[in-house]
Design a protein around this motif. Structure first.
Motif, PDB file in Angstrom:
ATOM      1  N   MET A   1      46.334  24.854  31.793  1.00  0.00           N
ATOM      2  CA  MET A   1      47.093  25.787  32.575  1.00  0.00           C
ATOM      3  C   MET A   1      46.543  27.202  32.347  1.00  0.00           C
ATOM      4  O   MET A   1      46.067  27.512  31.275  1.00  0.00           O
ATOM      5  CB  MET A   1      48.565  25.744  32.183  1.00  0.00           C
ATOM      6  N   ALA A   2      46.642  28.012  33.380  1.00  0.00           N
ATOM      7  CA  ALA A   2      46.175  29.394  33.314  1.00  0.00           C
ATOM      8  C   ALA A   2      47.267  30.307  33.860  1.00  0.00           C
ATOM      9  O   ALA A   2      47.944  29.962  34.820  1.00  0.00           O
ATOM     10  CB  ALA A   2      44.893  29.560  34.124  1.00  0.00           C
ATOM     11  N   THR A   3      47.420  31.463  33.253  1.00  0.00           N
ATOM     12  CA  THR A   3      48.439  32.393  33.732  1.00  0.00           C
ATOM     13  C   THR A   3      48.014  32.958  35.083  1.00  0.00           C
ATOM     14  O   THR A   3      46.815  33.030  35.404  1.00  0.00           O
ATOM     15  CB  THR A   3      48.668  33.551  32.751  1.00  0.00           C
ATOM     16  N   LEU A   4      48.990  33.379  35.855  1.00  0.00           N
ATOM     17  CA  LEU A   4      48.710  33.927  37.178  1.00  0.00           C
ATOM     18  C   LEU A   4      47.779  35.127  37.089  1.00  0.00           C
ATOM     19  O   LEU A   4      46.850  35.253  37.897  1.00  0.00           O
ATOM     20  CB  LEU A   4      50.016  34.303  37.885  1.00  0.00           C
ATOM     21  N   ASN A   5      47.969  35.992  36.099  1.00  0.00           N
ATOM     22  CA  ASN A   5      47.085  37.159  35.963  1.00  0.00           C
ATOM     23  C   ASN A   5      45.643  36.752  35.722  1.00  0.00           C
ATOM     24  O   ASN A   5      44.722  37.337  36.304  1.00  0.00           O
ATOM     25  CB  ASN A   5      47.574  38.075  34.835  1.00  0.00           C
ATOM     26  N   HIS A   6      45.423  35.743  34.878  1.00  0.00           N
ATOM     27  CA  HIS A   6      44.056  35.265  34.634  1.00  0.00           C
ATOM     28  C   HIS A   6      43.471  34.650  35.907  1.00  0.00           C
ATOM     29  O   HIS A   6      42.284  34.823  36.203  1.00  0.00           O
ATOM     30  CB  HIS A   6      44.021  34.259  33.483  1.00  0.00           C
ATOM     31  N   VAL A   7      44.297  33.928  36.656  1.00  0.00           N
ATOM     32  CA  VAL A   7      43.833  33.315  37.901  1.00  0.00           C
ATOM     33  C   VAL A   7      43.413  34.392  38.892  1.00  0.00           C
ATOM     34  O   VAL A   7      42.346  34.308  39.506  1.00  0.00           O
ATOM     35  CB  VAL A   7      44.937  32.403  38.499  1.00  0.00           C
ATOM     36  N   LEU A   8      44.236  35.423  39.057  1.00  0.00           N
ATOM     37  CA  LEU A   8      43.908  36.492  40.006  1.00  0.00           C
ATOM     38  C   LEU A   8      42.621  37.211  39.595  1.00  0.00           C
ATOM     39  O   LEU A   8      41.797  37.544  40.447  1.00  0.00           O
ATOM     40  CB  LEU A   8      45.075  37.478  40.116  1.00  0.00           C
ATOM     41  N   ASP A   9      42.447  37.428  38.293  1.00  0.00           N
ATOM     42  CA  ASP A   9      41.203  38.048  37.801  1.00  0.00           C
ATOM     43  C   ASP A   9      39.999  37.149  38.073  1.00  0.00           C
ATOM     44  O   ASP A   9      38.944  37.621  38.510  1.00  0.00           O
ATOM     45  CB  ASP A   9      41.294  38.333  36.298  1.00  0.00           C
ATOM     46  N   GLY A  10      40.138  35.839  37.812  1.00  0.00           N
ATOM     47  CA  GLY A  10      39.043  34.898  38.035  1.00  0.00           C
ATOM     48  C   GLY A  10      38.667  34.788  39.503  1.00  0.00           C
ATOM     49  O   GLY A  10      37.484  34.711  39.852  1.00  0.00           O
ATOM     50  N   ILE A  11      39.660  34.780  40.379  1.00  0.00           N
ATOM     51  CA  ILE A  11      39.389  34.722  41.821  1.00  0.00           C
ATOM     52  C   ILE A  11      38.646  35.969  42.268  1.00  0.00           C
ATOM     53  O   ILE A  11      37.693  35.888  43.038  1.00  0.00           O
ATOM     54  CB  ILE A  11      40.707  34.524  42.602  1.00  0.00           C
ATOM     55  N   GLU A  12      39.057  37.121  41.755  1.00  0.00           N
ATOM     56  CA  GLU A  12      38.359  38.361  42.130  1.00  0.00           C
ATOM     57  C   GLU A  12      36.927  38.359  41.596  1.00  0.00           C
ATOM     58  O   GLU A  12      35.988  38.713  42.308  1.00  0.00           O
ATOM     59  CB  GLU A  12      39.112  39.580  41.613  1.00  0.00           C
ATOM     60  N   ARG A  13      36.749  37.907  40.364  1.00  0.00           N
ATOM     61  CA  ARG A  13      35.423  37.918  39.732  1.00  0.00           C
ATOM     62  C   ARG A  13      34.455  36.940  40.404  1.00  0.00           C
ATOM     63  O   ARG A  13      33.306  37.279  40.686  1.00  0.00           O
ATOM     64  CB  ARG A  13      35.576  37.585  38.239  1.00  0.00           C
ATOM     65  N   HIS A  14      34.899  35.734  40.711  1.00  0.00           N
ATOM     66  CA  HIS A  14      33.997  34.706  41.221  1.00  0.00           C
ATOM     67  C   HIS A  14      33.947  34.618  42.745  1.00  0.00           C
ATOM     68  O   HIS A  14      32.913  34.236  43.302  1.00  0.00           O
ATOM     69  CB  HIS A  14      34.374  33.336  40.651  1.00  0.00           C
ATOM     70  N   LEU A  15      35.055  34.936  43.419  1.00  0.00           N
ATOM     71  CA  LEU A  15      35.111  34.766  44.875  1.00  0.00           C
ATOM     72  C   LEU A  15      35.256  36.083  45.634  1.00  0.00           C
ATOM     73  O   LEU A  15      35.230  36.093  46.861  1.00  0.00           O
ATOM     74  CB  LEU A  15      36.263  33.815  45.246  1.00  0.00           C
ATOM     75  N   GLU A  16      35.471  37.170  44.899  1.00  0.00           N
ATOM     76  CA  GLU A  16      35.522  38.521  45.451  1.00  0.00           C
ATOM     77  C   GLU A  16      36.680  38.764  46.426  1.00  0.00           C
ATOM     78  O   GLU A  16      36.581  39.599  47.318  1.00  0.00           O
ATOM     79  CB  GLU A  16      34.181  38.899  46.082  1.00  0.00           C
ATOM     80  N   PHE A  17      37.782  38.030  46.256  1.00  0.00           N
ATOM     81  CA  PHE A  17      39.004  38.363  46.978  1.00  0.00           C
ATOM     82  C   PHE A  17      39.697  39.452  46.162  1.00  0.00           C
ATOM     83  O   PHE A  17      39.954  39.255  44.978  1.00  0.00           O
ATOM     84  CB  PHE A  17      39.937  37.152  47.116  1.00  0.00           C
ATOM     85  N   PRO A  18      40.000  40.597  46.766  1.00  0.00           N
ATOM     86  CA  PRO A  18      40.600  41.700  45.999  1.00  0.00           C
ATOM     87  C   PRO A  18      41.926  41.299  45.353  1.00  0.00           C
ATOM     88  O   PRO A  18      42.758  40.652  45.985  1.00  0.00           O
ATOM     89  CB  PRO A  18      40.833  42.790  47.044  1.00  0.00           C
ATOM     90  N   ARG A  19      42.088  41.696  44.135  1.00  0.00           N
ATOM     91  CA  ARG A  19      43.301  41.348  43.394  1.00  0.00           C
ATOM     92  C   ARG A  19      44.544  41.908  44.079  1.00  0.00           C
ATOM     93  O   ARG A  19      45.594  41.274  44.064  1.00  0.00           O
ATOM     94  CB  ARG A  19      43.204  41.834  41.964  1.00  0.00           C
TER      95      ARG A  19
END
Length: 176
Positions: free
Chosen positions: A1-19
């Motif tokens: 499991m991953a916290t929502l904040n970590h998920v949002l950071d990972g999505i921004e870092r790898h997929l470039e969707f703005p947080r």
């Protein structure tokens, strides 16, 4: 499991969707019980399927008030828009097909890593493009994937499966 904040950071870092956009979409999905909400003082924890749902909803490039409908449409999309009532469970819907592809990519399957997932922004459809040129299309039951579903233009966002796999590896650890 991953916290929502970590998920949002990972999505921004790898997929470039703005947080900033991702957090608004995630909040809408939480309000509709499509993503975990956590508890007072406890951060919401997401699993891999929750993260994939959030990524596809972001790729649908929807407005905040239609994000829930976009995710629900994705979750019910079937191969070619066929009706799966009474069909064997072995026929995957869009979320299952995407999850299998990403899991293969996480296991370092080069064909899977080179694949692309195209998410329609105008109509509720998803296409998986393999490197060999084959395409698997998923849409709402009754909608014909080979025909335009509107008279105007068609807009879609294509996701790199390797980037999604890398984001999940970053969040949940490598798959052996």
């Amino acid at each position: 499991m991953a916290t929502l904040n970590h998920v949002l950071d990972g999505i921004e870092r790898h997929l470039e969707f703005p947080r900033s956009r991702s957090s608004g979409i995630a909040r809408r999905l939480q309000e509709s019980n499509l993503l975990p909400v956590g508890a007072p003082g406890v951060a919401p924890e997401l699993n891999e399927d929750n993260v994939l749902d959030l990524i596809v909803t972001l790729a649908a490039d929807t407005e905040l008030h239609t994000a829930v409908a976009a995710l629900r449409a994705y979750q019910t999309a079937t191969p070619g828009g066929i009706n799966l009532d009474g069909a064997p469970q072995s026929i995957p819907n869009a979320p299952i097909a995407v999850a299998i592809l990403v899991e293969d990519a996480r296991a370092c399957n080069e064909q899977a890593r080179a694949s692309r997932i195209e998410v329609s922004c105008n109509w509720r459809a998803v296409a998986i493009h393999k490197p060999d040129g084959s395409v698997s299309r998923f849409s709402q039951p009754g909608a014909h994937c080979a025909h335009w579903q509107s008279n105007g233009h068609h807009k879609s966002i294509t996701l790199n499966v390797a980037a999604i796999a890398d984001a999940l590896d970053d969040l949940f650890g490598k798959v052996d």
